[in-house]
Design a protein around this motif. Structure first.
Motif, PDB file in Angstrom:
ATOM      1  N   ASP A   1       5.209   6.495   2.246  1.00 18.32           N
ATOM      2  CA  ASP A   1       5.409   5.378   2.936  1.00 18.32           C
ATOM      3  C   ASP A   1       4.979   4.192   1.953  1.00 18.32           C
ATOM      4  OD1 ASP A   1       6.032   6.521   5.735  1.00 18.32           O
ATOM      5  OD2 ASP A   1       4.345   7.032   5.618  1.00 18.32           O
ATOM      6  N   ILE A   2       5.495   3.000   2.016  1.00 16.15           N
ATOM      7  CA  ILE A   2       5.279   2.156   1.247  1.00 16.15           C
ATOM      8  C   ILE A   2       5.097   0.684   2.415  1.00 16.15           C
ATOM      9  CG2 ILE A   2       5.687   0.396  -0.613  1.00 16.15           C
ATOM     10  CD1 ILE A   2       7.330   2.524  -1.811  1.00 16.15           C
ATOM     11  N   GLU A   3       3.757   0.150   2.693  1.00 13.41           N
ATOM     12  CA  GLU A   3       3.698  -0.666   3.528  1.00 13.41           C
ATOM     13  C   GLU A   3       3.403  -1.980   3.105  1.00 13.41           C
ATOM     14  OE1 GLU A   3       0.070  -1.495   6.726  1.00 13.41           O
ATOM     15  OE2 GLU A   3       0.018   0.196   5.752  1.00 13.41           O
ATOM     16  N   ALA A   4       4.098  -2.718   3.743  1.00 14.89           N
ATOM     17  CA  ALA A   4       3.830  -4.419   3.038  1.00 14.89           C
ATOM     18  C   ALA A   4       2.540  -5.002   3.550  1.00 14.89           C
ATOM     19  CB  ALA A   4       5.034  -5.073   3.773  1.00 14.89           C
ATOM     20  N   LEU A   5       1.591  -5.138   2.669  1.00 12.29           N
ATOM     21  CA  LEU A   5       0.521  -5.856   3.154  1.00 12.29           C
ATOM     22  C   LEU A   5       0.607  -7.352   3.404  1.00 12.29           C
ATOM     23  CD1 LEU A   5      -1.925  -3.962   0.571  1.00 12.29           C
ATOM     24  CD2 LEU A   5      -1.554  -3.442   3.079  1.00 12.29           C
ATOM     25  N   ASN A   6       1.423  -7.997   2.743  1.00 13.15           N
ATOM     26  CA  ASN A   6       1.632  -9.490   2.996  1.00 13.15           C
ATOM     27  C   ASN A   6       3.057  -9.790   2.966  1.00 13.15           C
ATOM     28  OD1 ASN A   6       1.924  -9.387   0.210  1.00 13.15           O
ATOM     29  ND2 ASN A   6       0.460 -10.967   0.037  1.00 13.15           N
ATOM     30  N   GLU A   7       3.389 -10.968   3.187  1.00 10.48           N
ATOM     31  CA  GLU A   7       4.732 -11.377   2.819  1.00 10.48           C
ATOM     32  C   GLU A   7       4.904 -12.401   1.655  1.00 10.48           C
ATOM     33  OE1 GLU A   7       6.983 -12.669   6.274  1.00 10.48           O
ATOM     34  OE2 GLU A   7       6.079 -10.908   7.421  1.00 10.48           O
ATOM     35  N   GLY A   8       3.837 -12.634   0.934  1.00 17.47           N
ATOM     36  CA  GLY A   8       3.769 -13.537  -0.313  1.00 17.47           C
ATOM     37  C   GLY A   8       4.079 -14.776   0.188  1.00 17.47           C
ATOM     38  N   PHE A   9       4.306 -15.836  -0.614  1.00 13.21           N
ATOM     39  CA  PHE A   9       4.636 -17.213  -0.263  1.00 13.21           C
ATOM     40  C   PHE A   9       5.954 -17.321   0.345  1.00 13.21           C
ATOM     41  CE2 PHE A   9       2.002 -17.408  -4.071  1.00 13.21           C
ATOM     42  CZ  PHE A   9       0.816 -18.233  -3.354  1.00 13.21           C
ATOM     43  N   ALA A  10       7.007 -16.291   0.184  1.00 10.24           N
ATOM     44  CA  ALA A  10       8.358 -16.511   0.839  1.00 10.24           C
ATOM     45  C   ALA A  10       8.707 -15.112   1.486  1.00 10.24           C
ATOM     46  CB  ALA A  10       9.331 -16.623  -0.463  1.00 10.24           C
ATOM     47  N   SER A  11       8.841 -15.141   2.702  1.00  2.49           N
ATOM     48  CA  SER A  11       9.078 -14.098   3.642  1.00  2.49           C
ATOM     49  C   SER A  11      10.513 -13.594   3.361  1.00  2.49           C
ATOM     50  CB  SER A  11       8.991 -14.556   5.185  1.00  2.49           C
ATOM     51  OG  SER A  11       7.644 -15.032   5.545  1.00  2.49           O
TER      52      SER A  11
ATOM     53  N   LYS B   1       0.890  -1.245   0.241  1.00  2.00           N
ATOM     54  CA  LYS B   1      -0.008  -0.144  -0.088  1.00  2.00           C
ATOM     55  C   LYS B   1       0.921   1.212  -0.056  1.00  2.00           C
ATOM     56  CE  LYS B   1      -3.631  -0.114   2.989  1.00  2.00           C
ATOM     57  NZ  LYS B   1      -4.374   0.236   4.199  1.00  2.00           N
ATOM     58  N   VAL B   2       0.611   2.161  -0.965  1.00  2.68           N
ATOM     59  CA  VAL B   2       1.447   3.443  -1.133  1.00  2.68           C
ATOM     60  C   VAL B   2       0.756   4.539  -0.272  1.00  2.68           C
ATOM     61  CG1 VAL B   2       2.798   4.857  -2.369  1.00  2.68           C
ATOM     62  CG2 VAL B   2       2.382   2.480  -3.022  1.00  2.68           C
ATOM     63  N   TYR B   3       1.319   5.569   0.510  1.00  4.22           N
ATOM     64  CA  TYR B   3       0.841   6.785   1.137  1.00  4.22           C
ATOM     65  C   TYR B   3       1.756   7.721   0.821  1.00  4.22           C
ATOM     66  CZ  TYR B   3      -0.762   3.163   4.834  1.00  4.22           C
ATOM     67  OH  TYR B   3      -1.481   2.319   5.387  1.00  4.22           O
ATOM     68  N   LEU B   4       1.161   9.100   0.709  1.00  3.18           N
ATOM     69  CA  LEU B   4       1.934  10.198   0.589  1.00  3.18           C
ATOM     70  C   LEU B   4       1.480  11.292   1.691  1.00  3.18           C
ATOM     71  CD1 LEU B   4       3.701  12.142  -0.768  1.00  3.18           C
ATOM     72  CD2 LEU B   4       1.780  12.921  -2.647  1.00  3.18           C
ATOM     73  N   ASN B   5       2.329  11.586   2.559  1.00  6.69           N
ATOM     74  CA  ASN B   5       1.938  12.355   3.614  1.00  6.69           C
ATOM     75  C   ASN B   5       0.999  11.900   4.330  1.00  6.69           C
ATOM     76  OD1 ASN B   5       4.088  14.073   3.005  1.00  6.69           O
ATOM     77  ND2 ASN B   5       2.821  15.124   1.869  1.00  6.69           N
ATOM     78  N   ASP B   6       0.945  10.626   4.788  1.00 11.11           N
ATOM     79  CA  ASP B   6      -0.147   9.878   5.419  1.00 11.11           C
ATOM     80  C   ASP B   6      -1.556   9.564   4.799  1.00 11.11           C
ATOM     81  OD1 ASP B   6       2.126   9.386   7.342  1.00 11.11           O
ATOM     82  OD2 ASP B   6       1.649  11.498   8.221  1.00 11.11           O
ATOM     83  N   LYS B   7      -1.548   9.619   3.634  1.00 11.70           N
ATOM     84  CA  LYS B   7      -2.634   9.827   2.924  1.00 11.70           C
ATOM     85  C   LYS B   7      -2.368   8.548   1.859  1.00 11.70           C
ATOM     86  CE  LYS B   7      -4.382  14.374   3.735  1.00 11.70           C
ATOM     87  NZ  LYS B   7      -4.360  15.589   3.177  1.00 11.70           N
ATOM     88  N   VAL B   8      -3.552   7.524   1.861  1.00 11.65           N
ATOM     89  CA  VAL B   8      -3.345   6.425   1.114  1.00 11.65           C
ATOM     90  C   VAL B   8      -3.568   7.032  -0.483  1.00 11.65           C
ATOM     91  CG1 VAL B   8      -4.363   4.290   0.134  1.00 11.65           C
ATOM     92  CG2 VAL B   8      -4.088   4.776   2.641  1.00 11.65           C
ATOM     93  N   ILE B   9      -2.466   6.420  -1.424  1.00 12.03           N
ATOM     94  CA  ILE B   9      -2.818   6.928  -2.829  1.00 12.03           C
ATOM     95  C   ILE B   9      -2.799   5.744  -3.477  1.00 12.03           C
ATOM     96  CG2 ILE B   9      -1.610   9.216  -2.722  1.00 12.03           C
ATOM     97  CD1 ILE B   9       0.959   7.948  -3.644  1.00 12.03           C
ATOM     98  N   GLU B  10      -2.540   4.644  -3.052  1.00 14.46           N
ATOM     99  CA  GLU B  10      -2.508   3.514  -3.840  1.00 14.46           C
ATOM    100  C   GLU B  10      -2.871   2.161  -2.859  1.00 14.46           C
ATOM    101  OE1 GLU B  10      -2.114   2.325  -6.917  1.00 14.46           O
ATOM    102  OE2 GLU B  10      -1.903   4.120  -7.744  1.00 14.46           O
ATOM    103  N   PRO B  11      -4.007   1.918  -2.515  1.00 14.30           N
ATOM    104  CA  PRO B  11      -4.517   1.271  -1.482  1.00 14.30           C
ATOM    105  C   PRO B  11      -4.030  -0.335  -1.545  1.00 14.30           C
ATOM    106  CG  PRO B  11      -6.428   1.547  -2.974  1.00 14.30           C
ATOM    107  CD  PRO B  11      -5.356   2.193  -3.574  1.00 14.30           C
ATOM    108  N   GLU B  12      -4.030  -0.849  -2.608  1.00 15.15           N
ATOM    109  CA  GLU B  12      -3.359  -2.334  -2.889  1.00 15.15           C
ATOM    110  C   GLU B  12      -2.664  -2.507  -4.250  1.00 15.15           C
ATOM    111  OE1 GLU B  12      -5.194  -6.821  -2.969  1.00 15.15           O
ATOM    112  OE2 GLU B  12      -5.543  -5.645  -1.372  1.00 15.15           O
ATOM    113  N   VAL B  13      -1.430  -2.896  -4.261  1.00  6.60           N
ATOM    114  CA  VAL B  13      -0.710  -3.032  -5.419  1.00  6.60           C
ATOM    115  C   VAL B  13      -0.152  -4.393  -5.241  1.00  6.60           C
ATOM    116  CG1 VAL B  13       1.129  -2.298  -6.988  1.00  6.60           C
ATOM    117  CG2 VAL B  13      -0.192  -0.561  -5.634  1.00  6.60           C
TER     118      VAL B  13
END
Length: 197
Positions: free
Chosen positions: A151-161, A118-130
């Motif tokens: 900020d780029i937040e990890a929503l998951n770790e996929g199949f391999a952490s 998920k991508v944020y710009l100044n704490d506002k979401v600009i891409e909810p899920e990529v």
């Protein structure tokens, strides 16, 4: 009686003479080295006069990552699991730019395993899920004067952490401002700050 008095007087007189002879015969033991050594005091060393350190004017718009990550409303706290180093937020730097717009590009940096961000710009979401794959995806942002925190937040770790990603930030003239990779666990963020002058 005269004999006793005479013997006593002779004894007292001889003791007196013997005592005086002892006093006259006493001599002090001389030192081995009779020369008096002169004691030289240590030299005083004056402190070196260093010029005062030049105090650099702090950049007023730089973000301190230690202070940034203390905000528990925005950033998940580091997990203290021994041997696992990706369960923490990563600060990727402060960069100055004169650009009006910037493009943030991202893709999976390792095995394509279903990582999502998920991508944020100044704490506002600009891409909810990529969903990250082998090709770069991007989002264009309009920079405001001053601090632009991405900020780029990890929503998951996929199949391999862990969640592995590569990103580039490019200015409006096509010049690369920053390029980096991150390895973060679910819920943690990678942060880059663009300061528009």
């Amino acid at each position: 009686m005269k004999k006793i008095f005479l013997i006593t007087a002779i004894t007292a007189f001889s003791t007196q003479i013997y005592a005086q002879e002892l006093n006259n015969k006493f001599k002090s033991i001389p030192a081995k080295d009779p020369a008096v050594k002169e004691v030289i005091p240590p030299k005083e060393v004056s402190p070196k006069e260093n010029p005062p350190a030049v105090v650099e004017k702090p950049a007023p718009l730089q973000v301190n990552p230690d202070e940034l990550f203390k905000d528990t409303n925005l950033y998940k706290q580091e997990s203290n699991v021994e041997g696992i180093f990706y369960r923490r937020n990563q600060f990727l730097g402060n960069f100055n730019t004169n650009a009006v717009t910037s493009t943030v590009m991202y893709r999976d940096a390792a095995f394509v395993d279903g990582d999502k961000v998920k991508v944020y710009l100044n704490d506002k979401v600009i891409e909810p899920e990529v969903s990250l794959d082998g090709e770069f995806k991007s989002v264009k942002i309009n920079l405001v004067k001053g601090i632009n925190k991405i900020d780029i937040e990890a929503l998951n770790e996929g199949f391999a952490s862990p969640n592995t990603a590569e990103f580039k930030v490019i200015d409006d003239k096509g010049a690369v401002i920053s390029a980096s990779e991150w390895n973060v666990g679910t819920g943690y963020k990678a942060v880059i700050v663009l300061v528009k002058e």
